[in-house]
Design an enzyme around this catalytic site. Structure first.
Site, PDB file in Angstrom:
ATOM      1  N   GLU A 116       0.817  -1.222   0.000  1.00  0.00           N
ATOM      2  CA  GLU A 116       0.000   0.000   0.000  1.00  0.00           C
ATOM      3  C   GLU A 116       0.851   1.273   0.000  1.00  0.00           C
ATOM      4  O   GLU A 116       0.353   2.352   0.328  1.00  0.00           O
ATOM      5  CB  GLU A 116      -0.940   0.022   1.218  1.00  0.00           C
ATOM      6  CG  GLU A 116      -1.863  -1.157   1.352  1.00  0.00           C
ATOM      7  CD  GLU A 116      -2.943  -1.253   0.269  1.00  0.00           C
ATOM      8  OE1 GLU A 116      -2.908  -0.450  -0.679  1.00  0.00           O
ATOM      9  OE2 GLU A 116      -3.799  -2.141   0.384  1.00  0.00           O
ATOM     10  N   HIS A 139      -2.822   2.764   8.168  1.00  0.00           N
ATOM     11  CA  HIS A 139      -3.902   1.976   7.566  1.00  0.00           C
ATOM     12  C   HIS A 139      -4.131   0.742   8.417  1.00  0.00           C
ATOM     13  O   HIS A 139      -3.182   0.056   8.798  1.00  0.00           O
ATOM     14  CB  HIS A 139      -3.531   1.561   6.145  1.00  0.00           C
ATOM     15  CG  HIS A 139      -4.433   0.511   5.570  1.00  0.00           C
ATOM     16  ND1 HIS A 139      -5.796   0.698   5.451  1.00  0.00           N
ATOM     17  CD2 HIS A 139      -4.194  -0.747   5.113  1.00  0.00           C
ATOM     18  CE1 HIS A 139      -6.340  -0.399   4.927  1.00  0.00           C
ATOM     19  NE2 HIS A 139      -5.390  -1.296   4.730  1.00  0.00           N
ATOM     20  N   HIS A 141      -7.535  -2.313   9.820  1.00  0.00           N
ATOM     21  CA  HIS A 141      -8.831  -2.935   9.517  1.00  0.00           C
ATOM     22  C   HIS A 141      -9.684  -3.019  10.782  1.00  0.00           C
ATOM     23  O   HIS A 141      -9.956  -4.116  11.282  1.00  0.00           O
ATOM     24  CB  HIS A 141      -8.620  -4.365   8.978  1.00  0.00           C
ATOM     25  CG  HIS A 141      -7.736  -4.472   7.771  1.00  0.00           C
ATOM     26  ND1 HIS A 141      -7.166  -5.672   7.360  1.00  0.00           N
ATOM     27  CD2 HIS A 141      -7.336  -3.550   6.862  1.00  0.00           C
ATOM     28  CE1 HIS A 141      -6.459  -5.475   6.254  1.00  0.00           C
ATOM     29  NE2 HIS A 141      -6.528  -4.201   5.934  1.00  0.00           N
ATOM     30  N   GLU A 169     -17.669  13.087  22.015  1.00  0.00           N
ATOM     31  CA  GLU A 169     -16.392  13.719  21.668  1.00  0.00           C
ATOM     32  C   GLU A 169     -15.972  13.532  20.211  1.00  0.00           C
ATOM     33  O   GLU A 169     -14.927  14.048  19.805  1.00  0.00           O
ATOM     34  CB  GLU A 169     -15.310  13.206  22.616  1.00  0.00           C
ATOM     35  CG  GLU A 169     -15.752  13.384  24.066  1.00  0.00           C
ATOM     36  CD  GLU A 169     -14.711  13.949  24.995  1.00  0.00           C
ATOM     37  OE1 GLU A 169     -13.529  13.733  24.729  1.00  0.00           O
ATOM     38  OE2 GLU A 169     -15.114  14.589  25.986  1.00  0.00           O
ATOM     39  N   HIS A 210     -13.103  -2.690   3.702  1.00  0.00           N
ATOM     40  CA  HIS A 210     -11.666  -2.980   3.813  1.00  0.00           C
ATOM     41  C   HIS A 210     -11.064  -2.399   5.101  1.00  0.00           C
ATOM     42  O   HIS A 210     -10.505  -3.137   5.897  1.00  0.00           O
ATOM     43  CB  HIS A 210     -10.924  -2.453   2.575  1.00  0.00           C
ATOM     44  CG  HIS A 210      -9.456  -2.771   2.573  1.00  0.00           C
ATOM     45  ND1 HIS A 210      -8.758  -3.159   1.455  1.00  0.00           N
ATOM     46  CD2 HIS A 210      -8.529  -2.754   3.566  1.00  0.00           C
ATOM     47  CE1 HIS A 210      -7.497  -3.390   1.757  1.00  0.00           C
ATOM     48  NE2 HIS A 210      -7.333  -3.145   3.040  1.00  0.00           N
TER      49      HIS A 210
HETATM   50  P1  13P Z   1       0.718  -5.397   3.199  1.00  0.00           P
HETATM   51  O1  13P Z   1       1.037  -6.714   3.876  1.00  0.00           O
HETATM   52  O2  13P Z   1       1.312  -5.335   1.801  1.00  0.00           O
HETATM   53  O3  13P Z   1       1.130  -4.221   4.058  1.00  0.00           O
HETATM   54  O4  13P Z   1      -0.840  -5.323   2.987  1.00  0.00           O
HETATM   55  C1  13P Z   1      -1.719  -5.370   4.086  1.00  0.00           C
HETATM   56  C2  13P Z   1      -2.988  -4.653   3.841  1.00  0.00           C
HETATM   57  O5  13P Z   1      -3.666  -4.280   4.777  1.00  0.00           O
HETATM   58  C3  13P Z   1      -3.420  -4.408   2.447  1.00  0.00           C
HETATM   59  O6  13P Z   1      -4.431  -3.448   2.395  1.00  0.00           O
HETATM   60 ZN    ZN Z   2      -5.620  -3.352   4.249  1.00  0.00          ZN
END
Ligand code: 13P
Ligand code: ZN
Length: 270
Positions: A116, A139, A141, A169, A210
């Site tokens: 990413e 980033h 999840h 908040e 995602h």
């Molecule tokens: P990577 O292992 O390449 O960092 O990917 C993980 C991920 O969350 C892809 O969106």
């Molecule tokens: Zn991801």
């Protein structure tokens, strides 16, 4: 020269990843973090003339030429960073022509930066244009936020409004709201460009079905932003599971908060 394994930036980075893992946000290799380092921080622990490897970026990052980043490796598990940073993360400089990562340390098993990286570096470029003090792009999840993207309108204004209503908040922590992207193929320059365009407007971008991208000044603040969005999504999912909320924070109450905290908040939501 100090040992990089004792540096504040690396230890804080690995501890943050461990926290995220323990919250259940980063299953397997899920998630990635990029941290813009100062030259002084890097020079304290590394010889910046010693480039270990050149890794092509696959896009133009000229605007970041000469800048140093600490970035998680692709396929690496957040839970392992603390015990073995050298194989799981890397420090590199963007080459003068903006085409390569000049690896200075890490990815020791022959690995490379996260898939990413386009979304990360393009987001850094976009945030630095509006806020020169931005240093982190994160980033991950988060479970409840992901669930919410299966349940709720994938609309920036509606999503922002709902999250602001879910915890008093929220409007204080993210007055700029959240930007929602539709599902897109991850790891591509296209999703990178779309994320960068959105993150210029708001420090939080939701990747439907995602995860999330957040930007901030430091690791704690960026982590706290994800945490606040995720908690609001959790309250939404909990109340929905109980038949829906009976009480809500009204728009007038949100406006009172904005006044009390002197917020410049996103237009068109309340
Ligand atoms: P990577 O292992 O390449 O960092 O990917 C993980 C991920 O969350 C892809 O969106
Ligand atoms: Zn991801």
């Amino acid at each position: 020269m100090k040992n990089i394994l004792e540096s504040k930036f690396l230890n804080e980075y690995c501890a943050t990843a461990a926290n995220m893992y323990r919250l259940g946000w980063d299953e397997r290799n899920g998630g990635n973090i990029s941290y813009l380092l100062t030259e002084e921080e890097v020079k304290e622990v590394l010889d910046t003339d010693k480039v270990v490897r050149l890794i092509p970026l696959g896009f133009d990052a000229k605007e970041l030429a000469g800048k140093y980043f600490l970035v998680s490796g692709t396929g690496k598990y957040f839970k392992n960073f603390v015990g073995d940073p050298e194989n799981n993360v890397g420090v590199f400089r963007i080459s003068a022509d903006g085409q390569n990562a000049e690896l200075l340390w890490g990815y020791a098993d022959g690995g490379r930066f996260t898939s990413e990286l386009p979304a990360h570096l393009m987001s850094h470029i976009a945030r630095l244009r509006v806020d020169p003090t931005n240093r982190v792009v994160m980033h991950t999840h988060p479970t409840n936020l992901l669930a919410m993207t299966y349940m709720f309108d994938l609309d920036t204004v509606k999503f922002t409004h709902k999250l602001w209503q879910m915890n008093t908040e929220c409007i204080v922590v993210f007055p700029d709201g959240v930007e929602v992207l539709p599902w897109m193929l991850c790891g591509t320059n296209e999703i990178g460009e779309a994320t960068a365009e959105k993150i210029a407007l708001s420090r939080t971008v939701i990747w439907s079905m995602h995860g999330i991208y957040c930007a901030g000044h430091d690791l704690d603040e960026t982590f706290g932003l994800v945490e606040t969005v995720e908690k609001a999504a959790q309250i939404y999912m909990m109340t929905e599971a109980c038949g829906g909320a009976k009480n809500l924070i009204s728009d007038d109450q949100l406006k009172l908060l904005a006044k009390r905290f002197n917020l410049t908040y996103r237009d068109g939501v309340i």
